[in-house]
Enzyme design. Structure first.
Site, short mmCIF file in Angstrom:
data_model
loop_
_atom_site.label_atom_id
_atom_site.label_comp_id
_atom_site.label_asym_id
_atom_site.label_seq_id
_atom_site.Cartn_x
_atom_site.Cartn_y
_atom_site.Cartn_z
N SER A 55 0.84 -1.20 0.00
CA SER A 55 0.00 0.00 0.00
C SER A 55 0.87 1.25 0.00
O SER A 55 0.38 2.35 -0.30
CB SER A 55 -0.93 0.01 1.22
OG SER A 55 -0.20 -0.19 2.41
N ASP A 93 5.17 -7.28 2.56
CA ASP A 93 4.46 -7.71 1.35
C ASP A 93 5.44 -8.06 0.23
O ASP A 93 6.40 -7.32 -0.03
CB ASP A 93 3.56 -6.58 0.83
CG ASP A 93 2.15 -6.64 1.39
OD1 ASP A 93 1.77 -7.67 1.98
OD2 ASP A 93 1.42 -5.64 1.23
N GLU A 124 -0.39 -12.54 -2.16
CA GLU A 124 -1.83 -12.46 -2.44
C GLU A 124 -2.29 -13.61 -3.33
O GLU A 124 -1.65 -13.91 -4.33
CB GLU A 124 -2.16 -11.13 -3.14
CG GLU A 124 -1.88 -9.90 -2.29
CD GLU A 124 -2.27 -8.61 -2.99
OE1 GLU A 124 -2.89 -8.66 -4.08
OE2 GLU A 124 -1.94 -7.53 -2.45
N GLU A 191 -9.40 -9.57 3.27
CA GLU A 191 -9.69 -8.17 2.98
C GLU A 191 -11.03 -8.02 2.26
O GLU A 191 -11.26 -8.66 1.22
CB GLU A 191 -8.55 -7.59 2.11
CG GLU A 191 -8.79 -6.15 1.68
CD GLU A 191 -7.55 -5.45 1.14
OE1 GLU A 191 -6.44 -5.98 1.30
OE2 GLU A 191 -7.71 -4.38 0.56
N1 LIG Z 1 -4.91 4.00 2.32
C1 LIG Z 1 -5.13 2.72 1.96
N2 LIG Z 1 -5.91 1.95 2.73
C2 LIG Z 1 -6.14 0.65 2.39
O1 LIG Z 1 -6.85 -0.05 3.16
C3 LIG Z 1 -5.55 0.14 1.20
C4 LIG Z 1 -4.72 0.99 0.45
N3 LIG Z 1 -4.54 2.27 0.83
N4 LIG Z 1 -4.10 0.54 -0.67
C5 LIG Z 1 -4.11 -0.88 -0.97
C6 LIG Z 1 -5.41 -1.45 -0.65
C7 LIG Z 1 -6.56 -0.92 -1.46
N5 LIG Z 1 -7.66 -1.04 -0.54
C8 LIG Z 1 -8.97 -0.60 -0.74
C9 LIG Z 1 -9.22 0.56 -1.41
C10 LIG Z 1 -10.53 1.01 -1.60
C11 LIG Z 1 -11.59 0.27 -1.09
C12 LIG Z 1 -12.98 0.76 -1.29
O2 LIG Z 1 -13.19 1.89 -1.64
N6 LIG Z 1 -13.99 -0.06 -1.02
C13 LIG Z 1 -15.40 0.28 -1.16
C14 LIG Z 1 -16.18 -0.99 -1.41
C15 LIG Z 1 -16.95 -0.94 -2.68
C16 LIG Z 1 -17.90 -2.12 -2.75
O3 LIG Z 1 -18.96 -2.02 -2.13
O4 LIG Z 1 -17.58 -3.14 -3.36
C17 LIG Z 1 -15.95 0.94 0.09
O5 LIG Z 1 -16.79 1.85 -0.05
O6 LIG Z 1 -15.58 0.55 1.22
C18 LIG Z 1 -11.33 -0.91 -0.42
C19 LIG Z 1 -10.02 -1.34 -0.23
C20 LIG Z 1 -7.20 -1.56 0.71
N7 LIG Z 1 -5.80 -1.17 0.74
C1 LIG Z 2 -4.08 -3.50 3.49
C2 LIG Z 2 -2.99 -4.43 3.91
C3 LIG Z 2 -3.52 -5.79 4.34
C4 LIG Z 2 -1.95 -4.58 2.84
O1 LIG Z 2 -1.76 -5.59 2.21
C5 LIG Z 2 -1.13 -3.40 2.55
O2 LIG Z 2 -1.15 -2.43 3.33
O3 LIG Z 2 -0.44 -3.41 1.52
MG LIG Z 3 -0.57 -5.26 0.46
#
Ligand SMILES: Nc1nc(=O)c2c([nH]1)NC[C@@H]1CN(c3ccc(C(=O)N[C@@H](CCC(=O)O)C(=O)O)cc3)CN21
Ligand SMILES: CC(C)C(=O)C(=O)O
Ligand SMILES: [Mg+2]
EC number: 2.1.2.11
Length: 273
Positions: A55, A93, A124, A191
């Site tokens: 991330s 990672d 992953e 996740e």
């Molecule tokens: N700042 C940050 N936080 C994270 O948790 C994260 C990262 N970056 N980068 C790598 C991945 C990407 N991640 C993400 C990024 C966006 C959503 C997201 O916007 N999810 C929507 C869900 C949409 C649906 O309903 O399917 C949400 O509204 O929660 C989820 C995980 C988790 N990880």
């Molecule tokens: C969101 C976590 C589990 C991760 O893989 C990351 O920070 O890259």
């Molecule tokens: Mg990761």
């Protein structure tokens, strides 16, 4: 500093003790970290596992996804974190395509361990990745799996979307989780999956599950440090909670997260799918 929050007890989690924490119902706290100063801060606040996550491609490098992160990037940040702390278990990672076959996986993981100080590496997916998991686990490199929303699959998935909502997809995830454990993983990140599915996977495995957007029934929780501190650029996913607001300081925020994970207060239903 928020002096109303006492320091959580500092305990050391080793790889062979992970299953014991699960059996005893001791919730595991994990946070991402990318540099030495925050590593020391997380250590003193009682975080059990530090994840140097890919991330960093998004929160540190400002990219839209994690795909361009290199092994050298991960080594650079892992080594910085390693110099900042010794107590928390250091998980790093494996970046996109660095485990495309067994030999590449061993070369990359070896660098993360030897140059970055990683004690465990995270890969992953399942399918062909199971062979890489087995290859590393059999060569004294402890492995953490990662299923559900696997951000390195973002282009196939069509975005960062909740996974395992359909019955057939849920069954596939349960089977994949068992295969990841069978391949030799000692820990599994789940996740963005429905809370009920994460609960089922957690109950069917002997290794601990660490959830992010996976409900409160996992054996532990992980968040991206920037999200917990409320400095994430752009949209905030549902599972994010800004702990700085209640914690009053960086140290207070991290302590509040550790306490909330240990006593089961985080995540609440509003952070789950
Ligand atoms: N700042 C940050 N936080 C994270 O948790 C994260 C990262 N970056 N980068 C790598 C991945 C990407 N991640 C993400 C990024 C966006 C959503 C997201 O916007 N999810 C929507 C869900 C949409 C649906 O309903 O399917 C949400 O509204 O929660 C989820 C995980 C988790 N990880
Ligand atoms: C969101 C976590 C589990 C991760 O893989 C990351 O920070 O890259
Ligand atoms: Mg990761």
């Amino acid at each position: 500093m928020n002096h109303s929050t006492p320091a959580p007890s500092l305990r050391k989690i080793t790889v062979p003790s992970l299953r014991q924490f699960k059996r005893q119902g001791d919730k595991i706290s994990m946070l991402t970290c990318y540099d030495a100063a925050f590593a020391d801060s997380l250590d003193r606040a009682g975080v059990d596992i530090i994840l140097v996550g890919d991330s960093l491609g998004m929160v540190v490098q400002g990219r839209a996804d994690t795909l361009a992160v290199s092994v050298s990037d991960m080594v650079y940040h892992a080594a910085a974190v390693r110099r900042g702390t010794t107590r928390p278990l250091l998980l790093v990672d494996m970046p996109f395509q660095s485990y495309a076959n067994e030999q590449r996986a061993l070369d990359a993981a070896h660098r993360l361990v030897a140059e970055g100080g990683a004690e465990m590496v995270k890969l992953e997916g399942a399918g062909p990745v199971l062979d890489a998991i087995t290859y590393l686990a059999q060569r004294e490199i402890p492995v953490c799996g990662h299923l559900g929303l696997t951000p390195q699959s973002v282009n196939r998935l069509g975005g960062f979307k909740v996974q395992g909502k359909e019955q057939s997809a849920a069954e596939r995830l349960v089977e994949d989780a068992k295969r990841v454990q069978q391949a030799g993983a000692e820990l599994l990140v789940l996740e963005c999956v429905p809370a009920g599915l994460a609960k089922r996977i957690t109950s069917e495995l002997d290794i601990p599950t660490i959830g992010i957007g996976a409900g409160s029934e996992c054996d532990g929780q992980v968040l991206v440090l920037h999200d917990l501190l409320g400095v994430t650029p752009g949209n905030r996913p549902r599972f994010v909670k800004d702990f700085l607001a209640e914690g009053g300081s960086v140290q207070g925020a991290v302590r509040a997260f550790v306490e909330a994970v240990r006593d089961g207060a985080f995540p609440a239903a509003e952070h789950s799918y």
